[in-house]
Design an enzyme around this catalytic site. Structure first.
Site, PDB file in Angstrom:
ATOM      1  N   ASN A 227      36.435  42.211  41.241  1.00  0.00           N
ATOM      2  CA  ASN A 227      36.933  40.832  41.266  1.00  0.00           C
ATOM      3  C   ASN A 227      35.894  39.918  40.623  1.00  0.00           C
ATOM      4  O   ASN A 227      34.772  40.353  40.352  1.00  0.00           O
ATOM      5  CB  ASN A 227      37.257  40.433  42.711  1.00  0.00           C
ATOM      6  CG  ASN A 227      36.026  40.507  43.593  1.00  0.00           C
ATOM      7  OD1 ASN A 227      35.082  39.767  43.411  1.00  0.00           O
ATOM      8  ND2 ASN A 227      36.024  41.453  44.536  1.00  0.00           N
ATOM      9  N   ASP A 298      39.734  45.273  48.017  1.00  0.00           N
ATOM     10  CA  ASP A 298      40.699  45.617  49.067  1.00  0.00           C
ATOM     11  C   ASP A 298      41.176  47.060  48.988  1.00  0.00           C
ATOM     12  O   ASP A 298      41.623  47.620  49.976  1.00  0.00           O
ATOM     13  CB  ASP A 298      41.913  44.678  48.971  1.00  0.00           C
ATOM     14  CG  ASP A 298      41.517  43.261  49.335  1.00  0.00           C
ATOM     15  OD1 ASP A 298      40.849  43.096  50.369  1.00  0.00           O
ATOM     16  OD2 ASP A 298      41.836  42.338  48.572  1.00  0.00           O
ATOM     17  N   LYS A 308      38.847  60.393  31.991  1.00  0.00           N
ATOM     18  CA  LYS A 308      39.583  59.152  31.751  1.00  0.00           C
ATOM     19  C   LYS A 308      41.079  59.432  31.670  1.00  0.00           C
ATOM     20  O   LYS A 308      41.499  60.426  31.050  1.00  0.00           O
ATOM     21  CB  LYS A 308      39.098  58.516  30.442  1.00  0.00           C
ATOM     22  CG  LYS A 308      39.721  57.173  30.198  1.00  0.00           C
ATOM     23  CD  LYS A 308      39.269  56.544  28.897  1.00  0.00           C
ATOM     24  CE  LYS A 308      40.159  55.351  28.622  1.00  0.00           C
ATOM     25  NZ  LYS A 308      39.897  54.755  27.323  1.00  0.00           N
ATOM     26  N   PHE A 345      33.405  34.705  55.310  1.00  0.00           N
ATOM     27  CA  PHE A 345      33.891  33.824  54.252  1.00  0.00           C
ATOM     28  C   PHE A 345      35.353  34.159  54.000  1.00  0.00           C
ATOM     29  O   PHE A 345      35.795  35.273  54.287  1.00  0.00           O
ATOM     30  CB  PHE A 345      33.080  34.031  52.961  1.00  0.00           C
ATOM     31  CG  PHE A 345      31.706  33.410  53.015  1.00  0.00           C
ATOM     32  CD1 PHE A 345      30.716  33.960  53.822  1.00  0.00           C
ATOM     33  CD2 PHE A 345      31.405  32.277  52.270  1.00  0.00           C
ATOM     34  CE1 PHE A 345      29.451  33.390  53.894  1.00  0.00           C
ATOM     35  CE2 PHE A 345      30.144  31.701  52.325  1.00  0.00           C
ATOM     36  CZ  PHE A 345      29.169  32.262  53.134  1.00  0.00           C
ATOM     37  N   LYS A 359      43.004  34.095  59.562  1.00  0.00           N
ATOM     38  CA  LYS A 359      41.974  35.060  59.190  1.00  0.00           C
ATOM     39  C   LYS A 359      40.816  35.018  60.180  1.00  0.00           C
ATOM     40  O   LYS A 359      40.254  36.044  60.558  1.00  0.00           O
ATOM     41  CB  LYS A 359      41.471  34.733  57.776  1.00  0.00           C
ATOM     42  CG  LYS A 359      40.951  35.932  57.027  1.00  0.00           C
ATOM     43  CD  LYS A 359      40.536  35.567  55.611  1.00  0.00           C
ATOM     44  CE  LYS A 359      41.635  35.794  54.619  1.00  0.00           C
ATOM     45  NZ  LYS A 359      41.193  35.630  53.231  1.00  0.00           N
ATOM     46  N   LYS A 363      39.610  38.231  62.184  1.00  0.00           N
ATOM     47  CA  LYS A 363      38.301  38.853  61.927  1.00  0.00           C
ATOM     48  C   LYS A 363      37.395  38.766  63.147  1.00  0.00           C
ATOM     49  O   LYS A 363      36.507  39.595  63.318  1.00  0.00           O
ATOM     50  CB  LYS A 363      37.615  38.171  60.741  1.00  0.00           C
ATOM     51  CG  LYS A 363      38.455  38.134  59.479  1.00  0.00           C
ATOM     52  CD  LYS A 363      37.967  39.131  58.459  1.00  0.00           C
ATOM     53  CE  LYS A 363      38.889  39.135  57.245  1.00  0.00           C
ATOM     54  NZ  LYS A 363      38.536  40.158  56.287  1.00  0.00           N
TER      55      LYS A 363
HETATM   56  N1  CTP Z   1      35.824  41.466  53.989  1.00  0.00           N
HETATM   57  C1  CTP Z   1      35.313  42.638  54.459  1.00  0.00           C
HETATM   58  N2  CTP Z   1      35.893  43.828  54.132  1.00  0.00           N
HETATM   59  C2  CTP Z   1      36.982  43.864  53.349  1.00  0.00           C
HETATM   60  C3  CTP Z   1      37.536  42.647  52.858  1.00  0.00           C
HETATM   61  C4  CTP Z   1      36.928  41.465  53.191  1.00  0.00           C
HETATM   62  O1  CTP Z   1      34.306  42.611  55.167  1.00  0.00           O
HETATM   63  N3  CTP Z   1      37.522  45.034  53.040  1.00  0.00           N
HETATM   64  C5  CTP Z   1      35.186  40.201  54.408  1.00  0.00           C
HETATM   65  C6  CTP Z   1      34.645  39.337  53.285  1.00  0.00           C
HETATM   66  O2  CTP Z   1      33.288  39.636  53.030  1.00  0.00           O
HETATM   67  C7  CTP Z   1      34.770  37.939  53.871  1.00  0.00           C
HETATM   68  C8  CTP Z   1      36.010  38.049  54.753  1.00  0.00           C
HETATM   69  O3  CTP Z   1      36.171  39.433  55.053  1.00  0.00           O
HETATM   70  O4  CTP Z   1      33.675  37.595  54.680  1.00  0.00           O
HETATM   71  C9  CTP Z   1      37.285  37.520  54.147  1.00  0.00           C
HETATM   72  O5  CTP Z   1      37.502  38.120  52.885  1.00  0.00           O
HETATM   73  P1  CTP Z   1      38.787  37.706  52.028  1.00  0.00           P
HETATM   74  O6  CTP Z   1      38.743  38.459  50.733  1.00  0.00           O
HETATM   75  O7  CTP Z   1      38.939  36.225  52.006  1.00  0.00           O
HETATM   76  O8  CTP Z   1      39.978  38.233  52.949  1.00  0.00           O
HETATM   77  P2  CTP Z   1      40.663  39.609  53.105  1.00  0.00           P
HETATM   78  O9  CTP Z   1      40.249  40.187  54.415  1.00  0.00           O
HETATM   79  O10 CTP Z   1      40.439  40.476  51.901  1.00  0.00           O
HETATM   80  O11 CTP Z   1      42.190  39.174  53.233  1.00  0.00           O
HETATM   81  P3  CTP Z   1      43.193  38.633  52.083  1.00  0.00           P
HETATM   82  O12 CTP Z   1      42.852  39.406  50.827  1.00  0.00           O
HETATM   83  O13 CTP Z   1      44.522  38.943  52.623  1.00  0.00           O
HETATM   84  O14 CTP Z   1      42.956  37.166  51.930  1.00  0.00           O
END
Ligand code: CTP
Length: 419
Positions: A227, A298, A308, A345, A359, A363
């Site tokens: 990302n 994710d 490849k 975050f 969220k 969390k």
């Molecule tokens: N995070 C994590 N592990 C993951 C995904 C996210 O620890 N596999 C943590 C990030 O470091 C951040 C928080 O969760 O502190 C929120 O991440 P974010 O990308 O905003 O949310 P997601 O949990 O990925 O949910 P969504 O993609 O549905 O918004």
């Protein structure tokens, strides 16, 4: 008609713009880097005046510094004049709102902590009541010498000084070791910290674990899932915490920030979410607080492929073969020892608050900072950010758009206050 500025950070006040900054330069070869710092400060709208010791004036040109700072440069010969109504060191000391001493040599350190006022710089440092950022630089053996160690400890005990110890690396004397002055980008960041937070060491004795940047999940030797996170938010938060006294460990994915901003942090570079998870499991027990700023991917492929894929095979691949990455933050919360504080975050598009509230509950972290990633001047990449802090003393608190460092300072204050 109102239009957005071309540079989204341009409308956010730079904490150093308009500040009166005195730059004191003493005799170490690192003085050759100061024209870059002075030029950057002047370009950011600061008023800059330079004071050089006699040895510094042999290493770096006072003429160049005068030109870059748009002010005459001050040397020992200028200290007393029948034309001036006040001694120059007193005038400079009272004029300054912030002072940067860089490089701070062993001699200038010794003069300062023992109250000797035999150069313009030494007298000015004794006379000023402004906060001072002092960046040491010297030969490794000199830095290790007992007399210098004692003097440095005396400086660290001075509540109006933010001391920045030297980094390790190749020195001009061809030795490798401690002694390199903090690089210009870090000096500028530390000056900004000094302006925003002063010298207060409210994180002293605390161990903070920070994650930053994206993770990169390989698909085959030519492709990966990642990302656009640059890691800047986590890196400036880590540096700000260090300058507020914390012992900081930074676990980071591939970063797109100036590597010189990492100086002084204990870094654990990783690539994948699995590597980040392993590092967190190992480091979590030794942390008093955690700030999970990383943008963890994710999904990942169960087993990355050795060959490849062709385009056609990629299409088939994307329809299957991927698994969800476990939520590392939720894991930290589940495993946390008593008293450990955790900041999460949230990267949001659209309506930030409803999704962020859900969220935060999901969390289970103490604080959650939710920032929009689809608005100008916030989110991935840039120098500024804004958003909502959930769970702080004010409940839901709006953090107005500011530099990522200004946002980081507010997050650190809230995280330190979690009981
Ligand atoms: N995070 C994590 N592990 C993951 C995904 C996210 O620890 N596999 C943590 C990030 O470091 C951040 C928080 O969760 O502190 C929120 O991440 P974010 O990308 O905003 O949310 P997601 O949990 O990925 O949910 P969504 O993609 O549905 O918004």
């Amino acid at each position: 008609m109102r239009t957005e500025p071309a540079d989204p950070s341009a409308s956010v006040a730079d904490p150093l713009a308009g500040r009166r900054i005195l730059v004191g330069i003493s005799g170490s070869i690192a003085a050759v880097k100061l024209p870059l710092v002075v030029s950057a400060l002047a370009q950011r709208g600061a008023e800059v005046r330079c004071v050089l010791t006699p040895s510094a004036a042999q290493l770096v040109s006072p003429v160049a510094l005068a030109s870059l700072s748009r002010q005459s440069c001050c040397l020992d010969a200028d200290q007393w004049s029948h034309r001036a109504s006040r001694p120059l060191h007193v005038e400079l000391a009272e004029w300054a709102e912030l002072v940067l001493v860089a490089p701070l040599s062993a001699t200038s350190l010794g003069r300062w902590v023992h109250g000797l006022a035999d150069t313009l710089l030494a007298s000015t440092l004794l006379a000023t009541e402004a906060p001072v950022l002092a960046a040491a630089a010297m030969n490794t053996a000199m830095w290790a010498a007992p007399a210098v160690r004692r003097n440095w400890e005396l400086l660290q005990a001075d509540g109006r000084v933010l001391p920045l110890g030297p980094a390790s690396g190749l020195l001009a004397c061809d030795r490798r070791g401690d002694g390199r002055m903090a690089e210009p980008p870090l000096l500028l960041l530390a000056l900004e910290c000094l302006q925003l937070w002063g010298c207060r060491q409210d994180w002293a004795g605390q161990r903070l674990l920070v994650t930053a940047g994206p993770t990169r999940e390989p698909l085959d030797p030519a492709r990966c899932l990642t990302n656009p996170s640059s890691g800047r938010m986590g890196v400036v938060l880590a540096q700000a915490a260090r300058l507020r006294g914390a012992e900081v460990t930074l676990v980071h994915g591939p970063l797109a920030v100036d590597p010189q901003l990492l100086e002084g942090l204990r870094c654990e570079p990783v690539e994948t979410a699995a590597q980040m998870e392993q590092a967190l499991v190992r480091l979590q027990p030794g942390a008093d607080a955690i700030a999970m700023a990383a943008a963890v991917a994710d999904h990942r492929r169960q087993e990355p492929l050795a060959q490849k894929l062709s385009k056609e095979a990629l299409e088939r691949e994307l329809a299957c073969g991927w698994q969800a990455v476990p939520d590392l933050l939720a894991g930290l919360v589940a495993r946390r020892p008593a008293g450990q504080r955790i900041l999460g975050f949230a990267a949001q598009s659209g309506d930030v608050l409803p999704a962020a509230r859900a969220k935060w509950v999901r969390k289970g972290c103490d604080l959650l900072f939710a920032n929009p990633i689809d608005q100008v001047g916030a989110g991935f990449g840039g120098d500024t950010n804004q958003g909502w802090l959930l769970g702080g003393p004010a409940g839901e608190q709006r953090l107005e758009r500011g530099s990522k460092l200004a946002i980081a300072q507010q997050l650190l204050t809230a995280l330190r206050a979690v009981s």
